[in-house]
Design a protein around this motif. Structure first.
Motif, PDB file in Angstrom:
ATOM      1  N   HIS A  63     -12.054  -8.025 -14.973  1.00  0.00           N
ATOM      2  CA  HIS A  63     -12.658  -7.697 -13.692  1.00  0.00           C
ATOM      3  C   HIS A  63     -12.542  -6.113 -13.560  1.00  0.00           C
ATOM      4  N   ASP A 145     -14.356 -15.489  -5.513  1.00  0.00           N
ATOM      5  CA  ASP A 145     -15.442 -15.833  -6.302  1.00  0.00           C
ATOM      6  C   ASP A 145     -15.889 -14.728  -7.306  1.00  0.00           C
ATOM      7  N   GLU A 146     -15.836 -13.521  -6.925  1.00  0.00           N
ATOM      8  CA  GLU A 146     -16.062 -12.447  -7.696  1.00  0.00           C
ATOM      9  C   GLU A 146     -15.206 -12.415  -8.918  1.00  0.00           C
ATOM     10  N   SER A 148     -13.873 -14.895 -10.497  1.00  0.00           N
ATOM     11  CA  SER A 148     -14.293 -16.110 -11.259  1.00  0.00           C
ATOM     12  C   SER A 148     -15.727 -15.741 -12.003  1.00  0.00           C
ATOM     13  N   GLU A 149     -16.544 -15.138 -11.180  1.00  0.00           N
ATOM     14  CA  GLU A 149     -17.714 -14.773 -12.044  1.00  0.00           C
ATOM     15  C   GLU A 149     -17.466 -13.804 -13.157  1.00  0.00           C
ATOM     16  N   HIS A 150     -16.600 -12.709 -12.918  1.00  0.00           N
ATOM     17  CA  HIS A 150     -16.161 -11.896 -14.011  1.00  0.00           C
ATOM     18  C   HIS A 150     -15.179 -12.652 -15.139  1.00  0.00           C
ATOM     19  N   THR A 205     -12.186 -20.835 -11.081  1.00  0.00           N
ATOM     20  CA  THR A 205     -12.436 -19.929 -12.234  1.00  0.00           C
ATOM     21  C   THR A 205     -12.727 -20.803 -13.581  1.00  0.00           C
ATOM     22  N   ARG A 208     -16.194 -22.190 -13.488  1.00  0.00           N
ATOM     23  CA  ARG A 208     -17.241 -21.067 -13.742  1.00  0.00           C
ATOM     24  C   ARG A 208     -17.204 -20.705 -15.182  1.00  0.00           C
ATOM     25  N   GLU A 212     -20.430 -21.510 -17.892  1.00  0.00           N
ATOM     26  CA  GLU A 212     -20.753 -20.415 -18.628  1.00  0.00           C
ATOM     27  C   GLU A 212     -21.078 -20.927 -20.303  1.00  0.00           C
TER      28      GLU A 212
END
Ligand code: SF4
Length: 668
Positions: A63, A145-146, A148-150, A205, A208, A212
């Motif tokens: 991140h 959340d950001e 976890s997205e990364h 995390t 996600r 993916e």
């Protein structure tokens, strides 16, 4: 027989050829662009070629807001990394190894100013970081959340690059582990307060990432079994917490570890740390994991003996064993075990001086016993070419530099004679190994001597050659590695006007080398002057305390040893020296010694201070090159080189490096 350790292991859909692994470790190879570089690729490939089963990359940022000290970590969340990562994966896999990318968010253990612009550090709660004493703010749900997205994005790039899996770094006090810690996680929402709540963000995390990469890609987690602080998480809580993570069914392996920045020695144990110290708690964790899912567990924690590692696997206490510094010291460790070449292993001496200490001052890692470490592109095994014209070399001096030079020359096909004035090889390493809790330093001369004899170097002990004898010897090349002798002037670099402190020539003033060579000559009360700021003084102080002496140490520095500021730069834990009753005075030096009295003065005010009484005075003031033979050989023999302390007294890692260069005939 290492049949258990060397048996394959299935992890998810991946089969690893044996149970030896290398955990993620910072290497300092990245120049700042955050991409995988040649140095990293050669480093990992060397170890894959040497037979290791599983390699976990150094942690890589996931991140933009994750910052580490300096700019040494890869940034896995950048798409540009895929191409170079692909090369690294292929290099490892081509040699039969498996490689996993470790994904991290530094969280509060980052540095707000590490990047060009300032970044507020993120943590589970507003807190002061134990790493760099910086504040971190409590994260919002959107920020979590950001992150976890990364992690998911980085996992996708890792999969595309060809990694065999990813590992989520949930330990060592980084962001996710701090969520898992009741010390740092003080949240009152659904992410804090109970075991179920503290695992929520790490599970989000994980979910996600799993979404993916799909069900077939290996996803492991690295968890701390112990925060190693008084009020921190211990094995009971860690075991229950890990159960909850594993129970999700999304984890392919658990890699167990311990320690945080607040308890660094537990993360990277110095040489005197108990061996196999995590094994007992690890076996309990192993059992708990088994009750939740059929996945393997990896163990770490100062495991140095391959027989014990084999036993760990045989008993089911762990499925894979991490021996990371062992692999830094000898990339061929696994193959040497497999091929019955144990007598050729270069053992890690647990000094922390070239792997960790170099990193702490901003350099790339290397290794005291393996100076090719971190420099594999230039010095890896594939580069050791036979000599164009085999010749006869004479190496004078059997200390670490001379031994290394002789061995490498011989490995390249030269005939080599190694002469040593003393009755054994090893030089000052033999003295260093006499210091308390540094027995492992003795591995180095032992390993080198074993290899020298096996390789067929002609070793002549108790042989002191003068210049005429060297000239008459008729060697094609001569390497002088006659070492150094200790200074006993009392001179300090802060007092350049004084080149000898009055009284330093008294019989009761000894060097640390004289103390270690002949400890019976030391009186009961000792005052030890440390001008060198090194480990020798504190080690010698402890050596004397152990023998029942009363010791008062005088240091010209504002701490007992400047090295202590680098808390990782330690071969042993110095706490014991203080527990054994060391007395000390800092910021001071000796004005004069007169009989049994030493007059001290304060280095800031130049005013006389204490008078200390002692039976013996000991001085640690560095060394001076022993190069008279080299000087007298100038112009008399051709192809003459001076290496190691005989050229300039330096730390062990530098003189062994120079020995390697001499052996490869790369010196001017
Ligand atoms: Fe081991 Fe020392 Fe090498 Fe580090 S520098 S790997 S501790 S021998």
């Amino acid at each position: 027989d290492y049949s258990h350790l060397l048996s394959p292991l299935k992890i998810g859909n991946v089969t690893v050829r044996n149970r030896l692994m290398q955990t993620a470790h910072a290497k300092g190879f990245h120049a700042g662009n955050g991409l995988t570089n040649d140095r990293d690729i050669y480093y990992q490939a060397e170890r894959a070629k040497g037979g290791i089963g599983l390699i976990v990359t150094g942690a890589r940022h996931t991140h933009p807001q994750s910052t580490g000290p300096g700019r040494t970590l890869a940034r896995g969340n950048r798409e540009e990394i895929i191409e170079r990562d692909r090369e690294m994966c292929q290099a490892v896999q081509a040699h039969g190894g498996r490689i996993v990318a470790q994904l991290i968010h530094f969280g509060p253990q980052g540095r707000s100013g590490a990047l060009d612009d300032y970044r507020v550090l993120w943590g589970p709660s507003t807190m002061k970081s134990p790493a760099y004493n910086e504040w971190a703010k409590e994260m919002t749900k959107a920020e979590m959340d950001e992150v976890s997205e990364h992690f998911a994005l980085t996992a996708r790039y890792s999969k595309e690059a060809g990694f065999d899996g990813v590992e989520l770094h949930y330990s060592h006090g980084y962001l996710h582990q701090q969520f898992l810690s009741f010390v740092y996680n003080k949240r009152t929402d659904e992410y804090g307060g109970s075991l179920e709540n503290i695992v929520r963000f790490p599970i989000e995390t994980l979910r996600r990432v799993r979404e993916e990469v799909g069900p077939d890609f290996m996803v492991g987690i690295r968890v701390s079994m112990d925060e190693c602080t008084v009020d921190g998480m211990h094995a009971d809580q860690a075991t229950e917490m890990t159960r909850l993570l594993v129970r999700t069914g999304m984890v392919d392996y658990v890699s167990a570890t311990a320690g945080t920045y607040a308890a660094h020695a537990d993360q990277i144990p110095p040489g005197d740390y108990p061996e196999n110290w995590l094994v007992k708690d690890g076996a309990r964790l192993r059992q708990a994991i088994r009750e939740e899912a059929d996945i393997p567990m990896f163990i770490v924690g100062h495991i140095v003996d391959p027989k014990e590692a084999d036993q760990l696997v045989a008993s089911g206490a762990a499925d894979m064993v991490a021996m990371t510094r062992t692999q830094i010291a000898d990339p061929e460790f696994a193959n040497k075990l497999r091929d019955g070449r144990e007598d050729e292993i270069n053992h890690c001496i647990r000094c922390n001086q070239a792997c960790i200490a170099r990193l702490m001052v901003g350099n790339a890692i290397s290794c005291v016993v393996n100076p090719a470490a971190g420099r594999e592109r230039r010095f890896g095994a594939h580069t050791l070419a036979p000599a164009a014209t085999p010749a006869h070399w004479l190496v004078i001096g059997g200390g670490p530099a001379g031994m290394k030079a002789a061995l490498v020359l011989r490995q390249r096909g030269h005939r080599v004679t190694l002469v040593e004035a003393g009755d054994r090889l090893g030089g000052q390493l033999n003295l260093a190994a006499r210091l308390p809790r540094r027995e492992k330093f003795g591995f180095l001369p032992r390993d080198l001597e074993r290899q020298l004899r096996k390789a067929g170097v002609d070793i002549q002990l108790n042989t002191r050659l003068n210049a005429d004898q060297v000239a008459a010897f008729g060697a094609d090349g001569v390497i002088v590695a006659t070492g150094s002798r200790p200074l006993k002037t009392g001179f300090t670099s802060t007092r350049p006007a004084v080149d000898r402190v009055p009284g330093m020539d008294q019989d009761n003033v000894l060097s640390v080398v004289e103390v270690l060579e002949n400890p019976d000559a030391v009186g009961r009360r000792v005052v030890l002057f440390d001008e060198d700021g090194g480990r020798y003084a504190l080690g010698t102080a402890e050596f004397l305390l152990d023998r029942g002496h009363q010791v008062h140490l005088v240091s010209r520095f504002n701490a007992l040893s400047p090295n202590l500021a680098l808390t990782l730069d330690l071969p042993v834990n110095y706490r014991h020296v203080f527990e054994k009753g060391l007395e000390y005075t800092i910021n001071s030096w000796v004005r004069s010694v007169d009989g049994q009295r030493a007059q001290l003065f304060n280095l800031f005010t130049d005013k006389n201070s204490e008078v200390l009484e002692a039976d013996s005075f000991v001085i640690a003031a560095g060394h001076t090159a022993e190069n008279a033979l080299y000087q007298s050989l100038q112009g008399r023999v051709s192809n003459l080189h001076c290496i190691g302390d005989a050229l300039l007294p330096r730390p062990l890692q530098d003189v062994i490096y120079e020995g390697m260069l001499a052996g490869r005939e790369l010196l001017d």
